[in-house]
Scaffold this motif. Structure first.
Motif, PDB file in Angstrom:
ATOM      1  N   SER A  92       0.828  -1.217   0.000  1.00  0.00           N
ATOM      2  CA  SER A  92       0.000   0.000   0.000  1.00  0.00           C
ATOM      3  C   SER A  92       0.857   1.260   0.000  1.00  0.00           C
ATOM      4  O   SER A  92       0.408   2.322   0.437  1.00  0.00           O
ATOM      5  CB  SER A  92      -0.920   0.003   1.228  1.00  0.00           C
ATOM      6  N   LEU A  93       2.078   1.174  -0.517  1.00  0.00           N
ATOM      7  CA  LEU A  93       3.009   2.291  -0.414  1.00  0.00           C
ATOM      8  C   LEU A  93       2.622   3.479  -1.289  1.00  0.00           C
ATOM      9  O   LEU A  93       2.948   4.622  -0.958  1.00  0.00           O
ATOM     10  CB  LEU A  93       4.427   1.818  -0.743  1.00  0.00           C
ATOM     11  N   HIS A  94       1.940   3.246  -2.410  1.00  0.00           N
ATOM     12  CA  HIS A  94       1.480   4.384  -3.212  1.00  0.00           C
ATOM     13  C   HIS A  94       0.539   5.262  -2.396  1.00  0.00           C
ATOM     14  O   HIS A  94       0.689   6.492  -2.356  1.00  0.00           O
ATOM     15  CB  HIS A  94       0.767   3.896  -4.473  1.00  0.00           C
ATOM     16  N   GLU A  95      -0.419   4.649  -1.761  1.00  0.00           N
ATOM     17  CA  GLU A  95      -1.384   5.427  -0.979  1.00  0.00           C
ATOM     18  C   GLU A  95      -0.739   6.013   0.276  1.00  0.00           C
ATOM     19  O   GLU A  95      -1.043   7.134   0.678  1.00  0.00           O
ATOM     20  CB  GLU A  95      -2.589   4.555  -0.636  1.00  0.00           C
ATOM     21  N   ALA A  96       0.182   5.264   0.873  1.00  0.00           N
ATOM     22  CA  ALA A  96       0.910   5.798   2.023  1.00  0.00           C
ATOM     23  C   ALA A  96       1.728   7.023   1.627  1.00  0.00           C
ATOM     24  O   ALA A  96       1.954   7.929   2.441  1.00  0.00           O
ATOM     25  CB  ALA A  96       1.821   4.731   2.623  1.00  0.00           C
ATOM     26  N   GLY A  97       2.151   7.066   0.354  1.00  0.00           N
ATOM     27  CA  GLY A  97       2.908   8.204  -0.151  1.00  0.00           C
ATOM     28  C   GLY A  97       2.040   9.353  -0.624  1.00  0.00           C
ATOM     29  O   GLY A  97       2.564  10.378  -1.059  1.00  0.00           O
TER      30      GLY A  97
END
Length: 234
Positions: A92-97
């Motif tokens: 989920s790193l895109h959304e975390a970013g």
């Protein structure tokens, strides 16, 4: 304004500590893909598959978005047209970013799926073989990720976006896994400009109009800066 469609693969998350299945060392190096990422592997040894994905969930929970994820979120925010992010990743790193409306074509580690009734829900950090589905109560729970030889999610939506793209960018992908490896050809067919950003040239590198080689956390922010400065894909 022109639509940008971006495909991301494991290479964009590697610098966040999430290795690809081609890396030496790490979780993937300890298992054969056939044993932990296929329906047949799950049928043979569901306990092993759950153990593998439990470990991946723990690893992903500790990971932080890097400069590449944050740069794409900035592009989404500041580009005057539409920016669509399609990812092969299950983290989920895109959304975390800071990215919005990410299309997860291979599902997510955060999801659980019932193999009996198809119900989906948020996965616990650790899943067990005999865990019952909350709807049908059958003990056929699996990670809600797309394995090899399964059909990716949201393909009609992705094809529609590609049909309207003025710019297609592929970031951190090997170019060896279809149908995603064929997206560049679809984009070229509608006249989109195509760009590859990767640590090294992919299997389909010759299909791209433009190539930027280097670590994602370096080349992606620089590319985004250039795009935003130009204000156009032309």
């Amino acid at each position: 304004m022109e639509k940008i469609v971006i495909l991301t693969g494991a290479g964009i998350s590697a610098e966040s500590g999430l290795g690809t299945f081609r890396d030496e060392g790490g979780l993937w190096a300890q298992h054969r893909i056939e044993d932990v990422a296929t329906p047949e592997g799950f049928a043979r040894n569901p306990a092993l598959v759950h153990q593998f994905y439990n470990a991946r969930r723990v690893q992903a929970a500790k990971a932080q978005p890097n400069a590449a994820h944050q740069a794409l979120a900035r592009l989404q925010k500041d580009w005057p047209g539409e920016v669509i992010i399609v990812t092969q990743n299950v983290d989920s790193l895109h959304e975390a970013g800071g990215a919005k409306h990410v299309i997860y074509m291979h599902g997510t580690l955060a999801g659980a799926l019932c193999g009996n009734c198809g119900h989906c829900w948020t996965s616990p950090l650790e899943m067990e073989v005999d865990e019952p589905c909350p709807v049908c109560q059958q003990p056929l729970v699996r990670p809600d990720v797309v394995w090899f030889r399964e059909m990716p999610y949201f393909m009609d939506e992705v094809h529609d976006h590609l049909a309207g793209a003025a710019l297609f960018a592929s970031i951190g992908t090997s170019g060896q896994v279809y149908p995603a490896a064929g997206f560049v050809q679809q984009a070229r067919a509608v006249g989109a400009r195509t760009v590859e950003l990767n640590l090294e040239p992919s299997a389909g590198a010759s299909m791209f109009d433009e190539t930027h080689l280097g670590s994602a956390s370096t080349v992606v922010p620089r590319w985004v800066d250039q795009l935003l400065a130009q204000g156009s894909t032309q």
